[in-house]
Write a protein that holds these residues in place. Structure first.
Motif, short mmCIF file in Angstrom:
data_model
loop_
_atom_site.label_atom_id
_atom_site.label_comp_id
_atom_site.label_asym_id
_atom_site.label_seq_id
_atom_site.Cartn_x
_atom_site.Cartn_y
_atom_site.Cartn_z
N ARG A 109 0.48 5.80 -0.88
CA ARG A 109 -0.34 6.89 -1.15
C ARG A 109 -0.32 6.85 -2.63
O ARG A 109 0.58 7.09 -3.23
N PRO A 110 -1.50 7.36 -3.17
CA PRO A 110 -1.82 7.06 -4.57
C PRO A 110 -0.93 7.88 -5.26
O PRO A 110 -0.29 7.65 -6.56
N GLU A 111 -0.52 9.09 -4.93
CA GLU A 111 0.37 10.07 -5.45
C GLU A 111 1.70 9.84 -5.77
O GLU A 111 2.62 10.40 -6.00
N GLU A 112 2.09 8.70 -4.85
CA GLU A 112 3.53 8.23 -4.54
C GLU A 112 3.77 6.82 -4.92
O GLU A 112 4.98 6.33 -4.77
N VAL A 149 7.28 2.35 -6.60
CA VAL A 149 7.71 1.37 -7.60
C VAL A 149 9.09 1.44 -7.77
O VAL A 149 9.75 0.52 -8.12
N SER A 157 0.73 -1.22 0.01
CA SER A 157 0.14 0.05 0.07
C SER A 157 0.78 1.24 0.08
O SER A 157 1.60 1.14 0.89
N ALA A 196 -2.27 0.71 -4.59
CA ALA A 196 -1.98 -0.68 -4.31
C ALA A 196 -0.95 -1.23 -5.42
O ALA A 196 -1.26 -0.86 -6.66
N LEU A 224 3.10 2.37 2.90
CA LEU A 224 2.49 2.18 4.27
C LEU A 224 2.26 1.00 4.70
O LEU A 224 2.34 0.69 5.97
N HIS A 225 2.22 -0.01 3.88
CA HIS A 225 2.13 -1.36 4.55
C HIS A 225 2.69 -2.44 3.49
O HIS A 225 2.17 -2.07 2.21
N ALA A 283 4.39 5.81 -7.96
CA ALA A 283 5.49 5.54 -9.02
C ALA A 283 6.75 5.77 -8.06
O ALA A 283 7.76 4.81 -8.50
N ILE A 284 6.99 6.58 -7.31
CA ILE A 284 8.08 6.85 -6.54
C ILE A 284 8.29 5.46 -5.91
O ILE A 284 9.48 4.73 -5.74
N THR A 319 0.34 -1.94 -10.76
CA THR A 319 -0.67 -1.20 -9.72
C THR A 319 -1.84 -1.03 -10.11
O THR A 319 -2.31 -1.50 -11.17
N ASP A 320 -2.73 -0.79 -8.98
CA ASP A 320 -4.08 -0.92 -9.30
C ASP A 320 -4.58 0.80 -9.44
O ASP A 320 -5.97 0.85 -9.80
N GLY A 321 -3.85 1.55 -9.32
CA GLY A 321 -4.07 3.06 -9.80
C GLY A 321 -5.07 3.70 -8.47
O GLY A 321 -5.02 4.88 -8.43
N ARG A 322 -4.89 2.88 -7.32
CA ARG A 322 -5.51 3.57 -5.97
C ARG A 322 -4.39 3.57 -5.09
O ARG A 322 -4.86 3.74 -3.83
#
Lengths: 796, 93
Positions: free
Chosen positions: B11-14, B19, B9, B38, B65-66, B16-17, B33-36
């Protein structure tokens, strides 16, 4: 033909499992980079779900939660979270949240939105009317092991001290009452002696009646790690069903449901015959008891009592894969390991003989001295996050007052009355209605007003159709406080929207006697309010309508306090400083100030802030580790069993025979039905069913059948199957696999859909001591209905 | 050789970083990724202890996050501990 190595197969399976969990197909597109957000904060609290008490941090940006992470320093979970815990935050902003009070005069009317003033007036008027016309016992409060301690404590104070009724109950009656009865009758005090710290020191795990892997996954991870790091550690799993937990077991004992009392007695027999018991420990600390009155017995009488429980006889009784040699092996591992932990949950508690089953596990620990030392404990796993802290400790059951005080003892009632500033004699001398009796009384029209808080008995009661008749009737006015609509709100006259976790402040007390604080961080949606505010405002109106200043006295210390922090803090302070003082669950050191400084929380007893800041009591009853073992010491022995229920301060070994479940298979209903939980869902699914990731993982209930039974009945995977008991019917898709033993089926109880709600089928007979129903065992017949059909998940 | 499926998990805006950070780690295969927020990944290490260490390393990255496992196969290690299996030849099917 494509060749695939085993490694490739496993990696593909791993990738697919993760991808299906989040609902994407492989291969996937990568997202472009964006800027990180500003103004982000992280806030510590406890997981909202199971009894482990994982510590979490909620991420919030501009007042909106966006994620959750574990707290690495927390001694409960060391930063680990399970999938449910990781996602529960999505309930905070969910579109289905109840946001306004809803009222209908008749249960056949549609609900209409009303103001809080009007709602609280109605609630007070209806309860006052019921009391005036029918007496105090015509009203009931049914609460929850998921309510905060402050909520349970305040509601029970208003009911007992204000409305003069002990009709205060909670859903832990359905899950933990037998564990309470077992601890009190075996150890003289409720709740485990040790805690999670023993997991990393244990050399033998005896996991019985628990699918720890799915019901307490973070603790299971610690057990699994212990085993993988230390190959000599033994894991014994005793369960009629092969579960995810069984997969790490060195020995999986599969026996006919309800025969485990024979198994446990046979283990004791081996321990006695082979002299594997700890003579010194027994001499110093144990006594033997028998019969309903707890008559004294001797070791010789115990030996004679165990005579019929030879391993051979027990193996014949248990069936399954139990042999005499296996019983001997298990008993020897148990007795001779450097530290043995038993862990159990509903498979032992939700039984007609639940207290006895608890006693027999404790017997093994007392006999062998597998207690008190590191890595050894008789450890009941609690199902809900606050069954211990809120309900068992703070007075949330009909027979127990706050601070582990039995209602029936006048001295205990007087102590509580004095602490509350209410007249002596205000609290009735008799316990109130236990859960089954309470809902039976609703059925019979004896209860005129019921407040149901943070739980859904319309789905969670065994034989639920029977009790739903009463709840559906107009003779009982029902108030529900909750965050989402449930099967139970369908029977309400008044629904009051409540704040959820992190939208209000309060304490949860988890399985290992650890109290942990969660503070309000975000606003509740719409007009939802914290329960402590609701209860206070209701009580003020009750005092006026009943013209009874004592009711007002119950909430006077909390008047005018702001609801987000000052109000719950004041309630917590009253409970801990006055009601736990010098009790075995002394929490005076666990003030909000202390709890706020802890990565996790405080294990009681913790009489001082200084001691509480160390984390509290890791092992009860041990001098030097437990401050009460020192202050209550009566002799030079290192262990002092000062628990309030045993005047002789001994641990009691009980002579308990095998006794069958209330209903076993016969010619007409030839299968055992067992029910339980799965990892993806929680209780009645009102929360986890609204998390897309979790719903996708398990969208609806199924029935597990053993392949041999399925073959005989002509049932293939996915076929629709009718499960019928003497009480009701379910129709479920079949999952055919080597889970339940032959002659047994298993279904989980989370599904809200009427045809898949398994408690329509279960039996409501209960343990005569604990009053906990026997959810785990009843008799059903199984019939194929059709081939697979399209099924949709369902939520109210 | 334990193999695990993981949902990570962020933050959605992070995402790419995250990955980019994960792709640099030995034993981590990012599948997408799922775009949300994950990330779907496969983890493979020599031992389960090494896998725990890898998960702790990943968890320490700021954007993450997790790390949650959806699948874990550690049969080889458990069998080796039981003394039944020293090595397993590649099986095909």
């Amino acid at each position: 033909m494509m060749a695939q190595t085993r490694r490739d197969f496993l990696k593909t399976t791993a990738a697919l499992s993760a991808a299906s969990y989040v609902g994407v197909s492989l291969p996937l597109e990568q997202q472009s980079l964006v800027q990180a957000a500003e103004g982000e904060t992280w806030h510590r609290g406890t997981c909202r779900l199971c009894g482990v008490g994982c510590r979490v941090e909620l991420g919030v940006r501009q007042g909106v939660p966006f994620g959750l992470r574990g707290v690495a320093e927390a001694r409960t979970n060391f930063g680990y979270l399970c999938m449910k815990g990781m996602h529960f935050w999505q309930c905070l902003g969910h579109k289905d949240r109840l946001t306004k009070p809803l009222y209908r005069e008749k249960k056949s009317d549609p609900f209409k939105e009303i103001s809080w003033d009007a709602a609280l007036d109605i609630a007070a008027a209806k309860f006052a009317e019921a009391v005036k016309q029918h007496g105090s016992d015509a009203v009931v409060y049914y609460g929850s092991g998921q309510a905060l301690t402050e909520e349970t404590y305040l509601f029970q104070k208003i009911m007992r001290g204000g409305l003069k009724t002990n009709n205060v109950e909670g859903n832990p009656r359905l899950c933990m009452a037998s564990a309470v009865g077992g601890y009190l009758s075996s150890f003289g005090a409720d709740e485990p002696i040790g805690g999670y710290a023993d997991l990393e020191k244990a050399h033998c795990f005896f996991i019985i009646g628990s699918n720890t892997a799915e019901a307490h996954p973070v603790l299971f991870r610690r057990i699994m790690r212990r085993k993988l790091d230390n190959p000599g550690v033994k894991v014994i799993n005793a369960d009629p069903r092969v579960s995810q937990t069984s997969r790490i077991a060195d020995l999986h004992l599969q026996f006919k449901p309800g025969t485990d009392l024979s198994l446990l007695n046979a283990m004791a027999r081996v321990i006695i015959d082979e002299k594997l018991y700890d003579e010194q420990f027994l001499a110093n600390y144990a006594a033997f008891k028998q019969g309903k009155e707890g008559k004294d017995a001797t070791l010789d009488e115990y030996r004679q009592f165990l005579a019929p429980y030879t391993p051979e006889a027990a193996a014949a009784t248990c069936g399954g894969n139990i042999t005499a040699d296996v019983i001997r092996q298990v008993a020897r591992w148990f007795a001779t390991s450097k530290g043995t932990m038993s862990l159990w949950c509903m498979g032992i508690n939700q039984r007609k003989q639940g207290v006895w089953a608890n006693n027999l596990i404790h017997n093994l620990h007392i006999l062998t001295g597998q207690l008190m030392k590191e890595g050894a404990d008789s450890f009941s796993l609690t199902g809900q996050p606050n069954a211990c802290g809120g309900v068992r400790e703070a007075g949330g059951l009909s027979h127990i007052l706050p601070g582990h005080r039995p209602v029936e003892k006048e001295k205990m009632r007087n102590q509580v009355e004095e602490a509350w500033g209410v007249p002596p004699g205000r609290i009735p001398a008799e316990p109130g209605l236990h859960t089954v009796a309470m809902f039976t009384a609703i059925n019979e029209g004896k209860v005129k007003a019921a407040w149901i808080n943070c739980t859904s008995p319309a789905q969670s009661m065994p034989n639920c159709d029977f009790y739903n008749k009463g709840m559906a009737g107009e003779q009982c006015f029902i108030v529900c406080t909750d965050i989402f609509k449930t099967r139970t709100t369908e029977f309400a006259n008044l629904i009051l929207p409540t704040a959820f976790h992190f939208e209000k402040t309060g304490v949860y007390g988890c399985t290992e006697r650890r109290s942990q604080l969660t503070r309000k961080v975000v606003n509740a949606p719409g007009e939802a309010k914290p329960e402590v505010w609701i209860a206070r405002e209701w009580a003020k109106r009750l005092a006026v309508k009943l013209d009874d200043p004592v009711i007002a006295q119950c909430v006077k210390p909390f008047e005018g306090l702001e609801e987000d922090f000052a109000l719950p803090q004041a309630i917590w302070d009253e409970y801990t400083q006055k009601l736990t003082k010098n009790r075995d669950c002394d929490l005076r050191g666990a003030t909000y100030a202390v709890l706020s400084r802890m990565a996790d929380g405080v294990q009681w007893p913790a009489p001082t802030e200084e001691f509480a800041l160390t984390g509290g009591t890791v092992k009860k009853f041990v001098k030097g580790k437990d401050p009460m073992a020192d202050s209550e010491s009566k002799n030079d022995l290192p262990y002092q069993f000062y628990g309030p229920a045993h005047e002789d301060r001994k641990l009691w070994i009980w002579l308990r025979p095998q006794a069958d479940p209330s209903e076993i298979p016969d010619a007409e209903y030839p299968f055992y039905l067992s029910t339980g939980r799965i990892i993806d869902h929680w209780h009645t699914m009102s929360m986890t069913g609204r998390v897309p990731e979790l719903l996708r993982a398990n969208p609806y209930a199924y029935v597990e059948l053993n392949p041999k039974d399925a073959g005989r009945l002509g049932i293939k995977p996915g076929d629709m199957v009718e499960l019928t008991s003497r009480r009701g019917v379910n129709v479920l898709p079949a999952k055919v696999y080597e889970g339940p033993m032959e002659g047994m089926v298993f279904a989980y109880w989370h599904d809200q859909e009427q045809t898949r709600m398994i408690n329509r089928v279960t039996k409501d007979d209960y343990d005569p001591g604990s009053k906990e129903p026997e959810f785990k065992i009843c008799a059903v017949k199984v019939k194929r209905v059709s081939g697979p059909v399209p099924i949709k998940p369902f939520l109210i | 050789m334990p193999i695990a499926g993981a949902v990570i998990s962020t933050r959605p805006e992070e995402t790419a970083i995250a990955v980019a950070l994960l792709s640099g780690l030995t034993g981590v295969e990012v599948h997408g990724t799922d775009g949300r927020g994950a990330i779907v990944a496969v983890l493979e290490t020599a031992t389960t202890a090494a896998m725990e260490h890898l998960i702790r390393t990943m968890s320490a990255f700021a954007p993450i996050l997790h790390v949650g496992l959806t699948f874990l196969n550690a049969e080889d290690e458990m069998a080796a501990q039981a003394g039944c299996l020293a090595s397993r030849p590649e099986e095909t099917g």
